[in-house]
Write an enzyme that holds these catalytic residues in place. Structure first.
Site, PDB file in Angstrom:
ATOM      1  NE  ARG A  88      -1.639  -2.351   3.144  1.00 10.20           N
ATOM      2  CZ  ARG A  88      -2.002  -3.229   4.072  1.00 10.20           C
ATOM      3  NH1 ARG A  88      -3.249  -3.322   4.429  1.00 10.20           N
ATOM      4  NH2 ARG A  88      -1.114  -4.000   4.662  1.00 10.20           N
ATOM      5  NE  ARG A 121      10.290  -2.576  10.969  1.00 12.05           N
ATOM      6  CZ  ARG A 121       9.341  -1.638  10.926  1.00 12.05           C
ATOM      7  NH1 ARG A 121       9.525  -0.512  10.276  1.00 12.05           N
ATOM      8  NH2 ARG A 121       8.190  -1.816  11.578  1.00 12.05           N
ATOM      9  CD  GLU A 165      15.325   1.840  13.408  1.00 15.32           C
ATOM     10  OE1 GLU A 165      15.649   2.006  12.223  1.00 15.32           O
ATOM     11  OE2 GLU A 165      14.189   2.074  13.841  1.00 15.32           O
ATOM     12  CG  HIS A 215      11.753   4.172  12.473  1.00 15.61           C
ATOM     13  ND1 HIS A 215      12.119   2.864  12.673  1.00 15.61           N
ATOM     14  CD2 HIS A 215      10.535   4.113  11.859  1.00 15.61           C
ATOM     15  CE1 HIS A 215      11.172   2.055  12.229  1.00 15.61           C
ATOM     16  NE2 HIS A 215      10.200   2.794  11.717  1.00 15.61           N
TER      17      HIS A 215
END
Ligand code: 8YV
Length: 328
Positions: A157, A240, A269, A287
């Site tokens: 999406r 990611r 991270e 992020h």
């Protein structure tokens, strides 16, 4: 009747905590303490439900000490922090938070691509450092977005949202690669053409990564893939950490084997590979692709909705392992 006990593993909107308190006996981490895996497991031990975020790992080790746990509701569309097989085996329902963040995240992916191609942060650092003493015809020249070829790896999406922005808003030629090809109607809607991963790497002027993390996508972009890209190309990762080999990327950026990168996610991270901090041609953000207040609130409320539905005998909205529900 006593309320079921739940843990909210991270700080979250007070109004969402208050909403959950109507239904549950809530232990919440509003102080946003950083818990080790053992601390998380210890706090979950007496809980029936958990409200988690992408950094809260739920695996066989945690599940083994939490026999009363029935559901973990993630406030994230990605769920690689869940060992889904282990959760299913333990009869624990997993839910995620899709859809509500699609457009916000697509906006950010596009913004990061533009900032990367047009060297926005690099030039701002130069200006702030007082280095701008005169204009020059070629200073901080970047690459065009309009009319360029946009490559998308991972056409879910969010990938589709980025494709539409590129094709309809900026006249880009859109190519994509995905585990499975979109149906013809969706391809037409996104004005996107399916290509092999190799062609995507070789042809894209701007490559955006939006695929889920799994062992299969670990280092999907490493030295070999970067070597196939154009030296003028840019790479954006909003998917990611771990999908890109960050050390290999830093080396490619340093040697100008690709022009620039924009990264919102990192291996390990919140630690960032030190070599990435040393190269100027990379835009780095912590992020934040889904970070607008309405969207983060919608994500938190969707996680809360899943918990409330589950414990009030209704169907959770976005289950990841619905087989668990069938067993119950
Ligand atoms: C979250 C994300 O902010 O939804 C996701 O998968 O990566 C982000 O939108 C983060 O994971 C916090 O849960």
């Amino acid at each position: 009747m006593s309320k079921p006990k739940i843990l909210i593993a991270r700080a979250v909107f007070p109004e969402v905590v208050a909403r959950l308190e109507e239904y549950f006996e809530v232990e919440s981490n509003q102080a946003d303490e950083t818990w080790s895996k053992a601390e998380l497991a210890a706090r979950l031990r007496d809980k029936a439900g958990a409200f988690t975020t992408g950094g809260d790992r739920i695996d066989a080790g945690v599940l083994a000490v939490c026999p009363g746990l029935k559901i973990c509701a993630n406030m994230a569309v990605g769920y690689n922090n869940f060992d889904l097989d282990a959760m299913t085996a333990a009869g624990v329902l997993a839910t995620n938070a899709p859809d509500v963040l699609t457009e916000t995240t697509a906006d950010f992916g596009f913004a990061l691509m533009m900032a990367t191609a047009r060297r926005i942060t690099e030039s701002e650092h130069y200006l702030r450092a007082g280095q701008w003493t005169k204009w020059r015809y070629d200073m901080f020249s970047g690459s065009d977005i309009h009319g360029a070829t946009l490559g998308i790896l991972g056409m879910g999406r969010i990938g589709q949202g980025i494709a539409k922005r590129g094709a309809l808003g900026f006249g880009m030629k859109v190519i994509y690669h995905n585990r499975s090809r979109l149906d013809a109607a969706l391809e037409a809607e996104c004005q996107a053409s399916y290509v092999s991963k190799e062609e995507l790497l070789k042809t894209a002027d701007h490559l955006v990564l939006v695929l889920p993390y799994s062992p299969a996508s670990h280092h999907a972009i490493g030295a070999a893939e970067l070597a196939l890209m154009k030296p003028t190309a840019t790479l954006v990762n909003i998917a990611r950490g771990g999908i890109v080999d960050d050390a290999a990327l830093a080396a490619a950026l340093k040697d100008k084997r690709i022009a620039a990168a924009g990264l919102d996610v990192f291996e390990g991270e919140p630690l960032v590979h030190p070599d990435l901090l040393d190269v100027p041609n990379v835009v780095l953000t912590p992020h934040i692709a889904s970070a607008t207040i309405p969207t983060r609130l919608a994500m938190a409320n969707l996680a809360a909705d899943n918990l409330i539905a589950f414990f009030t005998g209704k169907k959770p909205l976005t289950p990841l392992n619905p087989a668990v529900l069938a067993i119950k």
